[in-house]
Design an enzyme around this catalytic site. Structure first.
Site, PDB file in Angstrom:
ATOM      1  CB  SER A 143      78.104  70.874  50.752  1.00  0.00           C
ATOM      2  OG  SER A 143      77.729  72.011  50.016  1.00  0.00           O
ATOM      3  CG  ASP A 145      76.037  73.808  52.776  1.00  0.00           C
ATOM      4  OD1 ASP A 145      76.669  72.988  53.468  1.00  0.00           O
ATOM      5  OD2 ASP A 145      76.386  74.154  51.637  1.00  0.00           O
TER       6      ASP A 145
END
Length: 251
Positions: free
Chosen positions: A38, A150
């Protein structure tokens, strides 16, 4: 000695990684490989491409980058990462893992298979953007006919790609769970997500030989980019005062 660096996700708190890296460089620590998730994947990609922590900070908080992350709603009702990808392409025009100056691995979550996928070769920015697609906020990334969200959903501290390949692994963990009061349903949902993400990191934190985890980061909201300078400083000051293990200091 080959040193690996793991960079967690954590939204705006990920800017602390830049301060940590700056402190490590001042301590003459040479990073041989990076694994990031991320926000950590963005920092990792730009650092592996050869940019200094201070320059990366300027890129991340630049007007162009922030404008690219403003609402651009899709039919799915979520924000899109396409404009952000276009901005980062200006800084990494080769868009290739192989052409980075430091080996990099990033992870994303296969939405339908329900597993973690690691990327370390081929096209660079699509996997980086996929690693950042916070569910419920950003539209998933479709890459090579697979839908990704994610990477932190299943693995926010991707130490696995470095195990057995590096002599010493340093972990930079920025996703401390704060105690701030929540007033909106959106905030509650996001904090619940980060709490779940933190839980999947616990065992992996222990696999790092040296962990850098500034405790004051819990005071910062993971979406408050306005405090970017303070977050950078917290990471730098905390890492700067740490005494590194003798085996690293003596290298």
């Amino acid at each position: 000695m080959k040193i690996g660096l793991v960079l967690s996700g954590g939204g705006a708190r990920g800017i602390a990684h830049l301060g940590v890296i700056k402190a490590l460089l001042e301590k003459n620590i040479e990073i041989s490989g990076i694994s990031g998730c991320s926000a950590g994947s963005i920092v990792g990609a730009l650092f592996a491409a050869g940019y200094s922590p201070d320059h990366i900070f300027e890129i991340v908080v630049s007007t162009a980058t922030l404008r690219a992350l403003r609402p651009a709603w899709s039919r799915a009702g979520l924000l899109r990462m396409q404009k952000a990808e276009e901005v980062y392409l200006k800084y990494i025009p080769h868009n290739s893992f192989e052409l980075l100056k430091i080996p990099l691995t990033v992870n994303a979550t296969d939405l339908y298979a329900g597993n973690t996928v690691y990327f370390s070769s081929g096209e660079l920015l699509k996997p980086v953007m996929a690693s950042c697609c916070i569910p419920g906020l950003f539209e998933p990334i479709v890459f090579n006919e697979t839908t990704y969200i994610d990477g932190g959903v299943l693995n926010n501290m991707p130490v696995e790609p470095l195990l057995g390949k590096y002599d010493f692994i340093i972990g930079s963990h920025c996703n401390a769970f704060g105690i701030n009061q929540t007033k909106s349903m959106t905030t509650i949902i996001m904090k619940a997500l980060f709490l779940a993400i933190n839980n999947n990191s616990k065992g992996r934190l222990a696999q790092c030989d040296f962990l850098i985890e500034p405790p004051t980061l819990k005071l910062f909201d993971p979406f408050d980019i306005r405090k970017a300078s303070s977050i950078f400083k917290e990471g730098y000051e905390y890492a700067r005062q740490l005494a590194l293990p003798e085996m690293i200091s003596a290298r």
